[in-house]
Design a protein around this motif. Sequence first.
Motif, mmCIF file in Angstrom:
data_model
loop_
_atom_site.group_PDB
_atom_site.id
_atom_site.type_symbol
_atom_site.label_atom_id
_atom_site.label_comp_id
_atom_site.label_asym_id
_atom_site.label_seq_id
_atom_site.Cartn_x
_atom_site.Cartn_y
_atom_site.Cartn_z
ATOM 1 N N LEU A 57 42.363 42.714 42.209
ATOM 2 C CA LEU A 57 41.258 42.144 42.987
ATOM 3 C C LEU A 57 41.733 41.511 44.288
ATOM 4 O O LEU A 57 41.114 41.684 45.337
ATOM 5 N N LEU A 58 42.838 40.751 44.218
ATOM 6 C CA LEU A 58 43.253 39.924 45.350
ATOM 7 C C LEU A 58 44.542 40.353 46.025
ATOM 8 O O LEU A 58 44.783 39.989 47.176
ATOM 9 N N GLY A 59 45.414 41.064 45.310
ATOM 10 C CA GLY A 59 46.703 41.471 45.863
ATOM 11 C C GLY A 59 47.804 40.505 45.474
ATOM 12 O O GLY A 59 47.555 39.407 44.972
ATOM 13 N N VAL A 122 35.080 42.943 33.462
ATOM 14 C CA VAL A 122 35.890 41.954 34.169
ATOM 15 C C VAL A 122 34.944 40.970 34.853
ATOM 16 O O VAL A 122 33.861 41.345 35.312
ATOM 17 N N SER A 123 35.361 39.710 34.894
ATOM 18 C CA SER A 123 34.594 38.658 35.565
ATOM 19 C C SER A 123 35.493 37.948 36.555
ATOM 20 O O SER A 123 36.681 37.732 36.291
ATOM 21 N N ALA A 150 32.326 39.366 47.022
ATOM 22 C CA ALA A 150 32.836 39.383 45.641
ATOM 23 C C ALA A 150 32.556 40.692 44.896
ATOM 24 O O ALA A 150 33.456 41.215 44.229
ATOM 25 N N PRO A 151 31.350 41.265 44.971
ATOM 26 C CA PRO A 151 31.149 42.539 44.265
ATOM 27 C C PRO A 151 32.100 43.633 44.750
ATOM 28 O O PRO A 151 32.588 44.440 43.958
ATOM 29 N N GLY A 152 32.395 43.651 46.036
ATOM 30 C CA GLY A 152 33.344 44.628 46.577
ATOM 31 C C GLY A 152 34.748 44.422 46.043
ATOM 32 O O GLY A 152 35.492 45.389 45.842
ATOM 33 N N LEU A 153 35.129 43.167 45.808
ATOM 34 C CA LEU A 153 36.431 42.902 45.197
ATOM 35 C C LEU A 153 36.509 43.519 43.811
ATOM 36 O O LEU A 153 37.519 44.126 43.437
ATOM 37 N N LEU A 154 35.442 43.358 43.026
ATOM 38 C CA LEU A 154 35.424 43.927 41.675
ATOM 39 C C LEU A 154 35.465 45.457 41.716
ATOM 40 O O LEU A 154 36.242 46.088 40.995
ATOM 41 N N HIS A 155 34.651 46.057 42.586
ATOM 42 C CA HIS A 155 34.664 47.515 42.690
ATOM 43 C C HIS A 155 36.026 48.023 43.166
ATOM 44 O O HIS A 155 36.563 48.987 42.607
#
Length: 182
Positions: A57-59, A122-123, A150-155
């Motif tokens: 999600l974040l790197g 995942v949450s 945030a939704p783009g991070l999950l996708h």
Amino acid sequence: MNERMGRNRPTVLATRGIAVVPAWIPAVTELERIDYVDCFQMATGQERAAEEWARALLGDRADAVQRFLWVGLLGLNIDRGASADLVAGWRMVQWSLTQVRLVTSSRGLHVNLIVRCGDGSVSLATALHYRRRIPGLKWQILSALHRRLAPGLLHGGAERLRGSTDHRGPSAAPPGRDRLRP
């Protein structure tokens, strides 16, 4: 507030506010008081360790955009280095196969990001405590952008993990991460 987001992608369920987010979020934050909280959840069909999800999600290191948002706009203390205890510059203070809690702070904010996974979903939860008024007001403005991103991070994280060959599955912990650390 509940929202459903997505176009030709898995739906991301978003909740915001202490009264509607899942009860596990306030239970794990260790914040003095929660002034803002949200949670984004997506079904993925993937069983991965929480740390894998956090990194997807974040790197491993904060990129230029993340540094601009987190350091430049919010004044958060983000580490530039890479280590086993950092995810995108955030300190990993608790971890298990199913949950990772990342923390950082500034003079005016204390922030927790929690990544939780299991049962093919995942949450990503965000919880903040405003220690000063001005950073809290900044976050109230920037939180709208956060909720759009945030939704783009999950996708994106799900796509990165789908292409990854480093699948440890639900029964294996990431190296050195086999217990919940206080």
